[in-house]
Design an enzyme around this catalytic site. Structure first.
Site, PDB file in Angstrom:
ATOM      1  N   ARG A  77      -7.687   3.411  -0.785  1.00  0.00           N
ATOM      2  CA  ARG A  77      -8.195   2.652  -1.925  1.00  0.00           C
ATOM      3  C   ARG A  77      -7.204   1.577  -2.338  1.00  0.00           C
ATOM      4  NH1 ARG A  77      -7.728   7.482  -4.566  1.00  0.00           N
ATOM      5  NH2 ARG A  77      -8.373   8.139  -2.487  1.00  0.00           N
ATOM      6  N   ILE A 125      -1.017   9.583   1.387  1.00  0.00           N
ATOM      7  CA  ILE A 125      -0.787   8.968   2.701  1.00  0.00           C
ATOM      8  C   ILE A 125      -0.561   7.482   2.390  1.00  0.00           C
ATOM      9  CG2 ILE A 125      -1.719   8.524   5.000  1.00  0.00           C
ATOM     10  CD1 ILE A 125      -3.649  10.913   4.460  1.00  0.00           C
ATOM     11  N   GLY A 160      -3.461   1.245  -2.526  1.00  0.00           N
ATOM     12  CA  GLY A 160      -2.788   0.991  -1.248  1.00  0.00           C
ATOM     13  C   GLY A 160      -2.286   2.307  -0.682  1.00  0.00           C
ATOM     14  N   HIS A 161      -3.172   3.304  -0.747  1.00  0.00           N
ATOM     15  CA  HIS A 161      -2.853   4.610  -0.185  1.00  0.00           C
ATOM     16  C   HIS A 161      -4.138   5.453  -0.127  1.00  0.00           C
ATOM     17  CE1 HIS A 161      -1.975   4.958  -4.610  1.00  0.00           C
ATOM     18  NE2 HIS A 161      -2.919   5.851  -4.456  1.00  0.00           N
ATOM     19  N   ALA A 162      -4.045   6.596   0.532  1.00  0.00           N
ATOM     20  CA  ALA A 162      -5.144   7.568   0.560  1.00  0.00           C
ATOM     21  C   ALA A 162      -4.577   8.907   0.093  1.00  0.00           C
ATOM     22  CB  ALA A 162      -5.701   7.693   1.973  1.00  0.00           C
TER      23      ALA A 162
END
Ligand code: T46
Length: 142
Positions: free
Chosen positions: A101, A126, A54-56
């Site tokens: 992802r 991010i 739940g982030h990049a």
């Protein structure tokens, strides 16, 4: 280092040495993985129904491997989403920078190992999806 032209979501097959005692696979940084491995971490004892990711990442590259059990990896480059089911330890999925992802559908006893190109840096994350979308548009433009 070998030259690589991997894109996010590509499967990397590791060598498998098979004999009557079972299988052995190995991974060499710069050879089977397109970067020098700076960090290895792993996820385990994941409770049923849990979601991770739940982030990049702005710069980080990773190879994600399912060492045991299974899980799904959802990769989103800001334009398209791809869901990959991982359930074997002789391959990994390459995940480049600027990819959102998510991981879910973990089986009981699942172990996920991640090879990473950089040490842990919170400033590389991010965590806000609209921020990610805005920044991925900027990456495409530049
Ligand atoms: C990814 C997926 C597959 C550290 O202190 N060092 C580390 O190397 C890592 C990865 C995390 N942490 C700390 C940071 C957080 O306080 O551990 C806590 C949980 O990390 P996070 O919420 O980022 O964990 P996941 O499973 O959601 O995501 C991780 C990676 O961060 C991410 O890059 O692709 O695993």
């Amino acid at each position: 280092m070998k030259s690589h032209s991997l894109t996010t979501g590509d499967q990397i097959d590791f060598p498998v040495i098979h004999d009557h005692r079972g299988n052995l696979s190995f991974i060499e940084g710069g050879e089977h993985v397109p970067f020098d491995i700076e960090r290895v971490y792993y996820l385990y004892d994941v409770p049923g129904g849990a979601e991770r990711g739940g982030h990049a990442h702005e710069d980080l590259e990773q190879v994600i491997i399912c060492m045991s059990g299974s899980f799904d990896l959802v990769l989103d480059d800001g334009k398209e989403k791809k869901r990959v089911h991982l359930n074997r330890s002789h391959y990994g999925i390459y995940v480049g920078s600027m990819v959102w992802r998510e991981m879910d559908n973990f089986s009981s006893g699942c172990v996920c190992m991640v090879l990473a190109s950089r040490k842990y840096e919170e400033s590389d994350y991010i965590r806000d999806y609209s921020d990610f979308q805005a920044r991925s548009v900027e990456v495409v433009k530049s």
